[in-house]
Design a protein around this motif. Sequence first.
Motif, mmCIF file in Angstrom:
data_model
loop_
_atom_site.group_PDB
_atom_site.id
_atom_site.type_symbol
_atom_site.label_atom_id
_atom_site.label_comp_id
_atom_site.label_asym_id
_atom_site.label_seq_id
_atom_site.Cartn_x
_atom_site.Cartn_y
_atom_site.Cartn_z
ATOM 1 N N ARG A 7 0.834 -1.205 0.000
ATOM 2 C CA ARG A 7 0.000 0.000 0.000
ATOM 3 C C ARG A 7 0.865 1.250 0.000
ATOM 4 O O ARG A 7 1.952 1.264 0.570
ATOM 5 C CB ARG A 7 -0.925 0.023 1.211
ATOM 6 N N ARG A 8 0.344 2.314 -0.607
ATOM 7 C CA ARG A 8 1.039 3.599 -0.599
ATOM 8 C C ARG A 8 0.021 4.726 -0.758
ATOM 9 O O ARG A 8 -0.885 4.638 -1.583
ATOM 10 C CB ARG A 8 2.073 3.677 -1.728
ATOM 11 N N ARG A 9 0.191 5.766 0.047
ATOM 12 C CA ARG A 9 -0.670 6.940 -0.071
ATOM 13 C C ARG A 9 -0.212 7.763 -1.269
ATOM 14 O O ARG A 9 0.982 8.023 -1.450
ATOM 15 C CB ARG A 9 -0.607 7.790 1.190
ATOM 16 N N VAL A 11 -1.432 11.080 -4.267
ATOM 17 C CA VAL A 11 -2.318 12.197 -4.613
ATOM 18 C C VAL A 11 -2.591 12.120 -6.103
ATOM 19 O O VAL A 11 -1.673 12.189 -6.915
ATOM 20 C CB VAL A 11 -1.705 13.558 -4.247
ATOM 21 N N ALA A 20 -6.457 12.853 -2.541
ATOM 22 C CA ALA A 20 -5.596 11.908 -1.834
ATOM 23 C C ALA A 20 -6.308 10.566 -1.709
ATOM 24 O O ALA A 20 -7.499 10.500 -1.401
ATOM 25 C CB ALA A 20 -5.251 12.447 -0.449
ATOM 26 N N ARG A 21 -5.582 9.504 -1.976
ATOM 27 C CA ARG A 21 -6.157 8.173 -1.861
ATOM 28 C C ARG A 21 -5.044 7.152 -1.636
ATOM 29 O O ARG A 21 -3.859 7.485 -1.673
ATOM 30 C CB ARG A 21 -6.958 7.805 -3.110
ATOM 31 N N GLU A 22 -5.453 5.922 -1.404
ATOM 32 C CA GLU A 22 -4.493 4.840 -1.241
ATOM 33 C C GLU A 22 -4.383 4.047 -2.534
ATOM 34 O O GLU A 22 -5.384 3.786 -3.195
ATOM 35 C CB GLU A 22 -4.927 3.907 -0.115
ATOM 36 N N ASP A 23 -3.157 3.684 -2.891
ATOM 37 C CA ASP A 23 -2.922 2.884 -4.090
ATOM 38 C C ASP A 23 -2.071 1.690 -3.695
ATOM 39 O O ASP A 23 -1.620 1.587 -2.549
ATOM 40 C CB ASP A 23 -2.205 3.729 -5.149
ATOM 41 N N ARG A 24 -1.871 0.796 -4.635
ATOM 42 C CA ARG A 24 -0.998 -0.344 -4.411
ATOM 43 C C ARG A 24 0.081 -0.373 -5.471
ATOM 44 O O ARG A 24 -0.172 -0.076 -6.631
ATOM 45 C CB ARG A 24 -1.781 -1.666 -4.435
#
Length: 283
Positions: A7-9, A11, A20-24
């Motif tokens: 996981r990584r935060r 923008v 802003a969101r969380e991505d992989r």
Amino acid sequence: MTAPTARRRVVEWVDGTPRAREDRLITEEPLEIRVATPGLPDRRLGVTMRTPGHDFALAAGLVLAEGVVRGRDDIAGIAYCTDARLTEEQRFNVVTVALSGAPARTWQERSLRATSACGVCGTDSLDEVADLVTRLPDHRRPHRWEPTALAALPDLLRTHQRHFDRTGGAHAAGLFHPDGTVVVVREDVGRHNAVDKAVGHTLLEGNLLDGTSDGLALCTSGRIGFEIVQKAAVAGVAAVVGVGAPTTLAARLCDQTGMTLAGFARDGRVVVYAQGDETPGQA
């Protein structure tokens, strides 16, 4: 062992507006492969960047592609290294392939650290690949794949790409029977690693180079370079298909080994570059 995704935060900017969101992200770590020969010290085969997971299959696929082994019986075992000098993290990034006897082919220690697409992987000529193929067990390729069947494989491959669904950053390779039945699909940050994992899995299961792999097709999510076809040729695969373009050297190797080669397979379209003894564009 490190997970295949992380996981990584982030923008995300859309039309000048940030969100802003969380991505992989797909995990990328080095894997050192060592070869143990009875009565001799372990030797390093090389280092490749890969996505953690199915590391033993990756190692098996690489030693087969390099000609270090001829088949499953040449491999006595595969294990993570227990070298006391390694840290806990490093221990899962070093794999040792134990041979049952002398290697079928010697090699020069090399590093593949520069890129996850490992390049030619120690083979620098068509003649050398042809020599590897002829020295391995029966490599008859009796099945001639129909273009419509090849065109359908990328969609079948796509349904198994779990890491790509989560990250958008993983390549995939799969082996398929002529009726479309999947044998195995593997994903990795590197195209070549994905192929080695798929081939290595089939080798370790005992279903490669023993006659039961006749007619299999390799489908890859990217372009088809020489290295991809090299690995398929050594594994005795009948056809190679991808969503991208093949290279001139890949096509020449298919001509030389009697393999079927197809590219740009998507939306029902496919371009066949070689089909056994009947190569398009050749007299």
